[in-house]
Design a protein around this motif. Structure first.
Motif, PDB file in Angstrom:
ATOM      1  N   LEU A   1       0.842  -1.210   0.000  1.00 35.97           N
ATOM      2  CA  LEU A   1       0.000   0.000   0.000  1.00 35.97           C
ATOM      3  C   LEU A   1       0.869   1.250   0.000  1.00 35.97           C
ATOM      4  O   LEU A   1       0.566   2.244  -0.659  1.00 35.97           O
ATOM      5  N   VAL A   2       1.951   1.202   0.737  1.00 36.89           N
ATOM      6  CA  VAL A   2       2.842   2.374   0.795  1.00 36.89           C
ATOM      7  C   VAL A   2       3.473   2.613  -0.586  1.00 36.89           C
ATOM      8  O   VAL A   2       3.569   3.749  -1.070  1.00 36.89           O
TER       9      VAL A   2
ATOM     10  N   GLY B   1       1.699   9.175  -6.155  1.00 39.06           N
ATOM     11  CA  GLY B   1       1.946  10.525  -5.661  1.00 39.06           C
ATOM     12  C   GLY B   1       0.952  10.971  -4.599  1.00 39.06           C
ATOM     13  O   GLY B   1       0.735  12.163  -4.419  1.00 39.06           O
ATOM     14  N   THR B   2       0.385   9.983  -3.885  1.00 38.34           N
ATOM     15  CA  THR B   2      -0.580  10.307  -2.814  1.00 38.34           C
ATOM     16  C   THR B   2       0.039  10.016  -1.439  1.00 38.34           C
ATOM     17  O   THR B   2       0.980   9.202  -1.321  1.00 38.34           O
TER      18      THR B   2
END
Length: 311
Positions: free
Chosen positions: A271-272, A279-280
């Motif tokens: 997820l990371v 770019g979130t």
């Protein structure tokens, strides 16, 4: 009119009154034969002196009797030390024939307790009507009566009176029953055993519980001392304590704010990486938050403990 006490009841009554008792041989069944007359109904207690000296020989004599008068010669022998030696619980040869007018006065308890009764007849069987106590004394008017012996006379007489609900007017001396008798006769240098004095002491005893002893002061209830509760004083914080408390309050607010952040997720490398590629911002790290909260709680515990020690 009363039935004689059983041996057990007689023994219990004497011991309840504080009498030191010795049970001699077969006293429970030792009595005059039925052919010589009945024992009972009983009406009182009669006090005698033995005209002997020495406890052992006097008790043996009163148990066995002698050639002219077979035993038992009484129900109990009271020695100089104040011990009662029981020798019979039935009919005994101690009272002989006496005045029927005296018997009626004893039955009614109608005479003056403080005066000596003077008999003038010998027409009634006293062995059927009276318990008898022989007291070790020579009866010569010189042999002294120890206080302990008189106290035993009083206690033994009171024990029987209490068992029947009698007053001391149910206790007489042999001299008050049969003309010509002189017992009990007071001596020199000891206490008086005159029947009026014995009755006075017996009634004094009967006015108290059986466990009472002369000269004993009644136990007075103690009054508890009132206590004044300590005054409550308002809590006043020192400047240092006030600063610590403010710090605790601030940290509690920070912990509460951190705990309300959502949504939460565990550390997840995929997820990371996905968030980084897009770019979130990475998702909230629940594991990291829990560790931060635990650290804050440990800090708070330390601060509270320090504040408590200072108060």
């Amino acid at each position: 009119m009363a039935t004689p006490l059983s041996p057990d009841r007689l023994l219990s009554a004497l011991r309840a009154e504080g009498v030191k008792v010795v049970e001699y041989k077969s006293w429970r069944v030792h009595r005059r034969p039925a052919s010589t007359g009945a024992f009972g109904p009983v009406n009182g207690v009669m006090i005698h002196h033995t005209v002997t000296s020495g406890t052992a020989s006097s008790v043996e004599l009163c148990y066995n009797g002698h050639s002219a008068l077979p035993g038992p010669l009484c129900h109990g022998v009271i020695d100089k030390a104040g011990t009662v030696h029981l020798v019979s619980a039935g009919r005994a040869n101690h009272a002989g024939r006496g005045d029927d007018d005296v018997l009626r006065q004893v039955q009614a308890e109608s005479y003056d307790r403080g005066k000596t009764i003077t008999p003038n007849e010998a027409n009634t069987d006293g062995n059927a009507r009276f318990y008898g106590f022989e007291c070790v004394n020579l009866g010569d008017g010189r042999d002294p009566w120890p206080a302990a012996q008189r106290e035993a006379i009083v206690r033994a007489s009171a024990a029987i009176c209490r068992a029947y609900g009698w007053s001391a007017r149910s206790v007489i001396g042999h001299r008050e029953w049969q003309p010509g008798k002189i017992d009990p006769r007071s001596g020199q240098g000891g206490v008086s055993v005159a029947p009026p004095e014995l009755r006075r002491l017996i009634d004094e005893r009967l006015a108290h519980p059986a466990s009472w002893s002369p000269g004993a002061e009644p136990t007075k209830p103690t009054t508890p001392t009132p206590t004044t509760p300590p005054k409550e004083t308002p809590d006043v914080l020192t400047p240092a304590q006030d600063a610590r408390l403010a710090r605790i309050e601030k940290r509690l607010e920070e912990v509460a704010k951190a705990a309300s952040v959502a949504p939460w997720t565990y550390k997840n490398a995929a997820l990371v990486a996905k968030a980084k590629a897009a770019g979130t911002p990475p998702p909230p790290d629940m594991h990291g938050r829990i560790e931060a909260i635990q650290a804050a709680l440990t800090e708070l515990t330390t601060l509270v403990t320090a504040l408590t020690k200072e108060s």
